[in-house]
Design a protein around this motif. Structure first.
Motif, PDB file in Angstrom:
ATOM      1  N   GLU A  58       5.616  -3.125  -4.427  1.00  0.00           N
ATOM      2  CA  GLU A  58       5.901  -1.895  -5.175  1.00  0.00           C
ATOM      3  C   GLU A  58       7.398  -1.740  -5.427  1.00  0.00           C
ATOM      4  OE1 GLU A  58       3.537   0.837  -6.254  1.00  0.00           O
ATOM      5  OE2 GLU A  58       2.492  -1.061  -6.217  1.00  0.00           O
ATOM      6  N   LEU A  59       8.184  -2.074  -4.424  1.00  0.00           N
ATOM      7  CA  LEU A  59       9.639  -1.977  -4.555  1.00  0.00           C
ATOM      8  C   LEU A  59      10.146  -3.019  -5.552  1.00  0.00           C
ATOM      9  CD1 LEU A  59      12.358  -0.814  -3.687  1.00  0.00           C
ATOM     10  CD2 LEU A  59      12.302  -2.274  -1.679  1.00  0.00           C
ATOM     11  N   ASP A  60       9.667  -4.235  -5.437  1.00  0.00           N
ATOM     12  CA  ASP A  60      10.081  -5.298  -6.358  1.00  0.00           C
ATOM     13  C   ASP A  60       9.784  -4.915  -7.809  1.00  0.00           C
ATOM     14  OD1 ASP A  60      10.943  -6.829  -4.289  1.00  0.00           O
ATOM     15  OD2 ASP A  60       9.247  -8.224  -4.296  1.00  0.00           O
ATOM     16  N   ARG A  61       8.634  -4.320  -8.014  1.00  0.00           N
ATOM     17  CA  ARG A  61       8.230  -3.967  -9.366  1.00  0.00           C
ATOM     18  C   ARG A  61       9.164  -2.911  -9.958  1.00  0.00           C
ATOM     19  NH1 ARG A  61       4.724  -0.854 -11.355  1.00  0.00           N
ATOM     20  NH2 ARG A  61       4.145  -0.064  -9.323  1.00  0.00           N
ATOM     21  N   VAL A  62       9.509  -1.931  -9.136  1.00  0.00           N
ATOM     22  CA  VAL A  62      10.393  -0.871  -9.611  1.00  0.00           C
ATOM     23  C   VAL A  62      11.780  -1.438  -9.926  1.00  0.00           C
ATOM     24  CG1 VAL A  62      11.503   1.313  -8.998  1.00  0.00           C
ATOM     25  CG2 VAL A  62       9.118   0.930  -8.425  1.00  0.00           C
ATOM     26  N   LEU A  63      12.191  -2.426  -9.150  1.00  0.00           N
ATOM     27  CA  LEU A  63      13.497  -3.044  -9.385  1.00  0.00           C
ATOM     28  C   LEU A  63      13.490  -3.922 -10.639  1.00  0.00           C
ATOM     29  CD1 LEU A  63      14.366  -4.127  -5.739  1.00  0.00           C
ATOM     30  CD2 LEU A  63      15.607  -2.440  -7.106  1.00  0.00           C
ATOM     31  N   GLY A  64      12.323  -4.252 -11.127  1.00  0.00           N
ATOM     32  CA  GLY A  64      12.239  -5.137 -12.289  1.00  0.00           C
ATOM     33  C   GLY A  64      12.048  -6.581 -11.866  1.00  0.00           C
ATOM     34  N   LEU A  74       2.703   4.181  10.809  1.00  0.00           N
ATOM     35  CA  LEU A  74       3.318   2.856  10.921  1.00  0.00           C
ATOM     36  C   LEU A  74       4.231   2.583   9.744  1.00  0.00           C
ATOM     37  CD1 LEU A  74       0.306   0.747  12.231  1.00  0.00           C
ATOM     38  CD2 LEU A  74       2.441   1.255  13.427  1.00  0.00           C
ATOM     39  N   GLY A  75       4.887   3.616   9.261  1.00  0.00           N
ATOM     40  CA  GLY A  75       5.835   3.422   8.169  1.00  0.00           C
ATOM     41  C   GLY A  75       5.202   3.570   6.804  1.00  0.00           C
ATOM     42  N   LEU A  76       5.897   3.046   5.793  1.00  0.00           N
ATOM     43  CA  LEU A  76       5.442   3.218   4.422  1.00  0.00           C
ATOM     44  C   LEU A  76       4.433   2.137   4.065  1.00  0.00           C
ATOM     45  CD1 LEU A  76       8.956   3.976   2.995  1.00  0.00           C
ATOM     46  CD2 LEU A  76       6.998   5.523   2.813  1.00  0.00           C
ATOM     47  N   GLY A  77       3.264   2.583   3.637  1.00  0.00           N
ATOM     48  CA  GLY A  77       2.268   1.631   3.170  1.00  0.00           C
ATOM     49  C   GLY A  77       2.314   1.600   1.660  1.00  0.00           C
ATOM     50  N   GLU A  78       2.113   0.433   1.087  1.00  0.00           N
ATOM     51  CA  GLU A  78       2.098   0.341  -0.364  1.00  0.00           C
ATOM     52  C   GLU A  78       0.724   0.759  -0.854  1.00  0.00           C
ATOM     53  OE1 GLU A  78       4.369  -2.944  -2.125  1.00  0.00           O
ATOM     54  OE2 GLU A  78       4.119  -3.856  -0.170  1.00  0.00           O
ATOM     55  N   VAL A  79       0.725   1.561  -1.890  1.00  0.00           N
ATOM     56  CA  VAL A  79      -0.542   2.022  -2.432  1.00  0.00           C
ATOM     57  C   VAL A  79      -0.831   1.223  -3.690  1.00  0.00           C
ATOM     58  CG1 VAL A  79      -1.806   3.995  -3.346  1.00  0.00           C
ATOM     59  CG2 VAL A  79      -0.174   4.307  -1.496  1.00  0.00           C
ATOM     60  N   ALA A  80      -1.715   0.245  -3.541  1.00  0.00           N
ATOM     61  CA  ALA A  80      -1.995  -0.634  -4.674  1.00  0.00           C
ATOM     62  C   ALA A  80      -2.853   0.100  -5.699  1.00  0.00           C
ATOM     63  CB  ALA A  80      -2.686  -1.898  -4.199  1.00  0.00           C
TER      64      ALA A  80
END
Ligand code: TYD
Ligand code: MG
Length: 450
Positions: free
Chosen positions: A73-79, A266-272
């Motif tokens: 999710e982070l990678d996608r937002v970064l482009g 347990l921290g941030l989970g990515e919501v696919a």
């Protein structure tokens, strides 16, 4: 042989200049420029210190240079991951999860053999360790430095080959050249400028973490937006688990892109599958609850919009909206009142977007109208149906952008029909129910009598 060319390089920040200057134009250091030879771009085996001019047709984006953070999710937002030397500002309200996200990204990079230097100015190294333990991360692969002096941080960054650096937060840093206390505009600006210059010269991606307050910002994020390559906002509220990461500015990718996370124990989970999350607790066959596919950046998300229309005891009935603009709700209520003679003037109207999400696009109009009218007659909307369309003041239903993407998302989540504006679309992924007007919507799909 031609005489070797020389250039001048600032020993503080790496700024290059063709001629000697008493003061570095970038970091403002006095007498810091030193002469050095310009290495030609000839294939002498050595690295070229500058990019040789090339025809634009040959300039290609080196996508392979992108570093993955291990969080899709982070990678996608970064482009597509971190670009070399990219400076990214990660801002958000205190407690939203910025430090957690950064630590998880550090761990993701570590799993790929990359080292992130996490500079903590807010918490002690021991506190960071506690968080990492709580998150179940491999402590031996994470590097932390509790420091707030920019000079010391610069030294640490230059001393080793770090793959990525992160500073948490920019408001805690101090730099000798600037006046004022940590967090003051001069300190924030100068600290960020110095670290950015270093990151650029070493081609190391740099994260700057900055707080904003509910009221807007104290010195920090706003001040830095023009200075950095990418600005990400992390949003969400403390009561709810949902977190949205938005690219507000991005020199290396699209803006408006959103990443969806969920804060767990347990921290941030990515919501696919964020649409499913938004619809998770949707009541079955309840009046006043409808679903609309809303664009968040390039991505459609299904959101539940609820309306409650009830007899008002007040001389001036309430019009309250959460997650949508109240003025928009007032306008749509006026359209219902005037164009289909729905009696609303003595009713309280509450509209809410479930899950704390915010909708700012008019494509949600038709859904808001359907929710209000549905609540008014107290009859549920048709099963497995989404509503898409802008509503005009004449009660007409107007087309919206990205219709196909919205329909695909609805079909993917099991919706079988969509009430849409008129206009053909090839091979729709679900049954289309075009409506020209709010009147037609009420008569044909919400069970109103002529
Ligand atoms: P934090 O990353 O410290 O926020 P920021 O750096 O933006 O100020 O996270 C803050 C909140 O997240 C804190 O209230 C506790 C909560 N949290 C969890 O719910 N689960 C976790 O695993 C962690 C590490 C934090
Ligand atoms: Mg923090």
């Amino acid at each position: 042989m031609a005489k070797a060319k020389t250039q001048y390089v600032c020993r503080e920040c790496g700024k290059r200049s063709p001629k000697w200057l008493g003061r570095c134009p970038q970091c403002q250091s006095w007498d810091s420029l030193e002469e050095e030879a310009v290495q030609s771009a000839a294939p002498a085996g050595g690295g070229a210190p500058y990019m040789a001019p090339t025809p634009l047709s040959l300039a290609k984006a080196a996508e392979t240079d992108r570093l993955s953070t291990g969080l899709a999710e982070l990678d996608r937002v970064l482009g597509g991951g971190l670009a070399p030397g990219a400076v990214t500002l990660l801002s958000g309200e205190p407690g939203v999860g910025k430090s957690t996200l950064m630590l998880q990204a550090a761990a993701g990079l570590a799993r790929k053999g990359r080292r992130l230097l996490y500079v903590t100015g807010e918490e002690s190294a021991a506190q960071v360790r506690l968080r990492a333990e709580r998150l179940g991360l491999d402590l031996s692969t994470l590097w932390v430095m509790a420091e707030t002096r920019v000079e010391a941080i610069s030294q640490a960054l230059a001393a080793e080959d770090w793959d990525v650096a992160a500073v948490d937060s920019i408001q805690t840093l101090t730099i000798a050249e600037a006046s004022g206390a940590a967090g003051s505009p001069a300190q924030v600006r100068e600290s960020a400028a110095r670290l950015s210059a270093l990151a650029k010269s070493r081609q190391v991606p740099l994260w700057l973490i900055g707080h904003i307050t509910k009221e807007g910002s104290i010195a920090g994020p706003k001040l830095l937006e023009h200075l950095v390559d990418t600005v990400l906002y992390f949003e969400g509220d403390r009561e709810r688990a949902l977190r949205l990461l938005r690219a507000f500015k991005n020199r290396f990718g699209p803006v408006g892109e959103v990443g969806v996370f969920e804060m767990t124990g347990l921290g941030l989970g990515e919501v696919a599958n964020p649409s499913a999350l938004f619809l998770a607790e949707r009541p079955e066959r309840a009046s006043g609850s409808v679903v609309a596919p809303i664009m968040e950046g390039q991505r459609p998300l299904l959101m539940e919009i609820q309306a409650l229309v009830s007899a008002s005891p007040l001389p001036v009935p309430r019009r309250q909206a959460l997650g949508v603009d109240s003025a928009r709700v007032g306008l749509l209520a006026a359209v219902l009142e005037k164009k289909v003679k729905l009696k609303l003037f003595d009713r309280d109207i509450f509209v809410n977007v479930v899950g704390g999400a915010k909708i700012s696009e008019p494509a949600a109009d038709l859904a808001i109208v359907a929710a209000m009218a549905g609540s008014w007659v107290d009859r549920p909307a048709p099963d497995a149906t989404v509503f898409i369309g802008e509503v005009g003041l004449a009660g007409e239903v107007r087309s919206v952008a990205h219709l196909e993407a919205r329909l695909r998302e609805a079909a993917r989540l099991g919706f079988t029909q969509a009430v849409v504006p008129p206009g053909a679309i090839k091979k729709p992924p679900l049954a289309l129910l075009p409506v020209k007007s709010v009147y037609q919507l009420l008569i044909e799909h919400l069970g109103f009598k002529k």
